[in-house]
Design a protein around this motif. Structure first.
Motif, PDB file in Angstrom:
ATOM      1  N   UNK A  35       0.824  -1.197   0.000  1.00 21.86           N
ATOM      2  CA  UNK A  35       0.000   0.000   0.000  1.00 21.86           C
ATOM      3  C   UNK A  35       0.863   1.253   0.000  1.00 21.86           C
ATOM      4  N   UNK A  36       1.912   1.272   0.817  1.00 24.34           N
ATOM      5  CA  UNK A  36       2.802   2.430   0.866  1.00 24.34           C
ATOM      6  C   UNK A  36       3.475   2.653  -0.482  1.00 24.34           C
ATOM      7  N   UNK A  37       3.929   1.568  -1.097  1.00 22.95           N
ATOM      8  CA  UNK A  37       4.582   1.680  -2.394  1.00 22.95           C
ATOM      9  C   UNK A  37       3.591   2.146  -3.456  1.00 22.95           C
ATOM     10  N   UNK A  38       2.379   1.616  -3.424  1.00 22.83           N
ATOM     11  CA  UNK A  38       1.365   2.010  -4.383  1.00 22.83           C
ATOM     12  C   UNK A  38       1.035   3.496  -4.254  1.00 22.83           C
ATOM     13  N   UNK A  39       0.914   3.964  -3.012  1.00 23.70           N
ATOM     14  CA  UNK A  39       0.623   5.385  -2.787  1.00 23.70           C
ATOM     15  C   UNK A  39       1.763   6.269  -3.291  1.00 23.70           C
ATOM     16  N   UNK A  40       2.994   5.818  -3.049  1.00 24.87           N
ATOM     17  CA  UNK A  40       4.159   6.587  -3.480  1.00 24.87           C
ATOM     18  C   UNK A  40       4.202   6.699  -4.997  1.00 24.87           C
ATOM     19  N   UNK A  41       3.973   5.579  -5.692  1.00 23.42           N
ATOM     20  CA  UNK A  41       3.998   5.591  -7.148  1.00 23.42           C
ATOM     21  C   UNK A  41       2.838   6.405  -7.720  1.00 23.42           C
ATOM     22  N   UNK A  42       1.681   6.330  -7.058  1.00 19.93           N
ATOM     23  CA  UNK A  42       0.529   7.114  -7.512  1.00 19.93           C
ATOM     24  C   UNK A  42       0.825   8.607  -7.402  1.00 19.93           C
ATOM     25  N   UNK A  43       1.514   9.012  -6.337  1.00 19.49           N
ATOM     26  CA  UNK A  43       1.874  10.425  -6.162  1.00 19.49           C
ATOM     27  C   UNK A  43       2.850  10.863  -7.247  1.00 19.49           C
ATOM     28  N   UNK A  44       3.819  10.000  -7.560  1.00 18.43           N
ATOM     29  CA  UNK A  44       4.777  10.305  -8.625  1.00 18.43           C
ATOM     30  C   UNK A  44       4.034  10.493  -9.946  1.00 18.43           C
ATOM     31  N   UNK A  45       3.070   9.622 -10.217  1.00 20.25           N
ATOM     32  CA  UNK A  45       2.287   9.721 -11.450  1.00 20.25           C
ATOM     33  C   UNK A  45       1.513  11.042 -11.511  1.00 20.25           C
ATOM     34  N   UNK A  46       0.927  11.451 -10.384  1.00 22.92           N
ATOM     35  CA  UNK A  46       0.167  12.703 -10.365  1.00 22.92           C
ATOM     36  C   UNK A  46       1.072  13.893 -10.657  1.00 22.92           C
ATOM     37  N   UNK A  91      -0.171  -5.064 -10.376  1.00 22.63           N
ATOM     38  CA  UNK A  91      -1.235  -4.488  -9.560  1.00 22.63           C
ATOM     39  C   UNK A  91      -0.808  -3.154  -8.957  1.00 22.63           C
ATOM     40  N   UNK A  92       0.420  -3.099  -8.463  1.00 22.14           N
ATOM     41  CA  UNK A  92       0.884  -1.924  -7.728  1.00 22.14           C
ATOM     42  C   UNK A  92       1.266  -0.778  -8.655  1.00 22.14           C
ATOM     43  N   UNK A  93       1.882  -1.086  -9.785  1.00 24.96           N
ATOM     44  CA  UNK A  93       2.539  -0.037 -10.560  1.00 24.96           C
ATOM     45  C   UNK A  93       2.140   0.037 -12.022  1.00 24.96           C
TER      46      UNK A  93
END
Length: 308
Positions: free
Chosen positions: A202-213, A247-249
């Motif tokens: 979850x932490x990694x997914x949130x981090x990558x989602x922020x990078x994408x934004x 799933x995550x990235x």
């Protein structure tokens, strides 16, 4: 690097897989068609060589309908297996091309710690340099000071700029600064290291989602590529990593590393059959030029033991 020297490295890298498969395909003889028992033996040999049950079943089905006009022997079987392996691999052999406009092309590189991710980033940068592209690195794995330091060393060796921040800093902020700098200086490819902490998806997914934004605010097309680095020595466990990182990235392509003498390179075939993701490149050593675009026909011949 000459094609001959690269072929030699491939032969060394896939030797264990090839020897295992060739040994298990020995002793075949017959008329023009394979019996059910022979097909069973071939399927078992493919599974034991890490090609996976799906690819093995597909190859078995193809061979069941094959007619060997010159008669069945070990060589004929290996050549037929090589052709079917190549048929699985050809559709996924896609070089990582720099085509983004406007520049830079942003490539997120992901993978578990220990997969060879940071070193692979350096090798990928070198591969782009050989094609006369301007390259920049971004140290987005702020979770580990060692990762930042290692990437800095590689950037110095390659003579390319690098964007960094403090250990524990915000990766999205580093990526933002890197994209702005790359845009301002006319960089073709920005390669971004990311954290590989799969114990906290979850932490990694949130981090990558922020990078994408953040990237989306600067360039709606970025990231252009999300490349997963896999360690070939993990064998079938590499397939689990593909599943999780998809799933995550949102993985868009694969690079397989550590295809040395102890590797289980058959997992390349399993990954191609199961996921169909582009395989951009493979690495068979520690040198900076040991990462090369993926050649499906050559790899198929080496795995099946028919390379001359």
């Amino acid at each position: 690097m000459s094609s001959e020297s690269w072929s030699d490295r491939l032969l060394g890298g896939f030797r264990k897989t090839s020897e295992r498969l060739v040994g298990n395909l020995a002793g075949f003889s017959g008329t023009t068609r394979l019996s059910d028992a022979q097909l069973d033996d071939i399927e078992d040999a493919l599974i034991l060589s890490d090609l996976g049950p799906r690819a093995a079943a597909r190859i078995r089905e193809k061979l069941a309908g094959a007619r060997f006009e010159a008669g069945i022997d070990d060589r004929a079987i290996r050549e037929a297996v090589a052709e079917e392996i190549a048929a699985i691999l050809r559709p996924v052999a896609k070089p990582l091309d720099v085509v983004a406009f406007p520049r830079p092309q942003v490539i997120l590189v992901i993978g578990v710690n220990g997969s060879g991710k940071t070193t692979t980033i350096a090798k990928l940068a070198h591969l782009f340099q050989e094609q006369d592209y301007g390259v920049m690195l971004a140290a987005g794995d702020t979770f580990r000071a060692a990762a930042i330091g290692q990437l800095k060393v590689w950037a110095d060796r390659l003579g390319v700029p690098i964007a960094t921040g403090p250990e524990g800093g915000d990766p999205a902020s580093i990526v933002f600064d890197a994209v702005k700098a790359a845009t301002d200086t006319g960089i073709d490819a920005l390669i971004v290291d990311t954290a590989g902490r799969l114990h906290n998806k979850r932490e990694l997914m949130d981090e990558l989602a922020k990078i994408r934004r953040v990237l989306g605010r600067l360039n709606p097309e970025a990231p252009h590529d999300v490349v997963l680095v896999l360690d070939a020595t993990n064998g079938q466990n590499a397939l689990q990593q593909i599943e999780i990182f998809k799933e995550v990235a949102g993985v868009s392509g694969l690079i397989m590393t550590k295809l040395d003498g102890t590797a289980r390179g058959g997992v390349l075939v399993a990954a191609a059959e199961q996921y169909g993701l582009p395989i951009h490149a493979i690495g068979v050593g520690e040198k900076i030029d040991d990462l090369r675009p993926f050649d499906p026909d050559l790899v198929a011949k080496v795995i099946a033991g028919v390379f001359q």
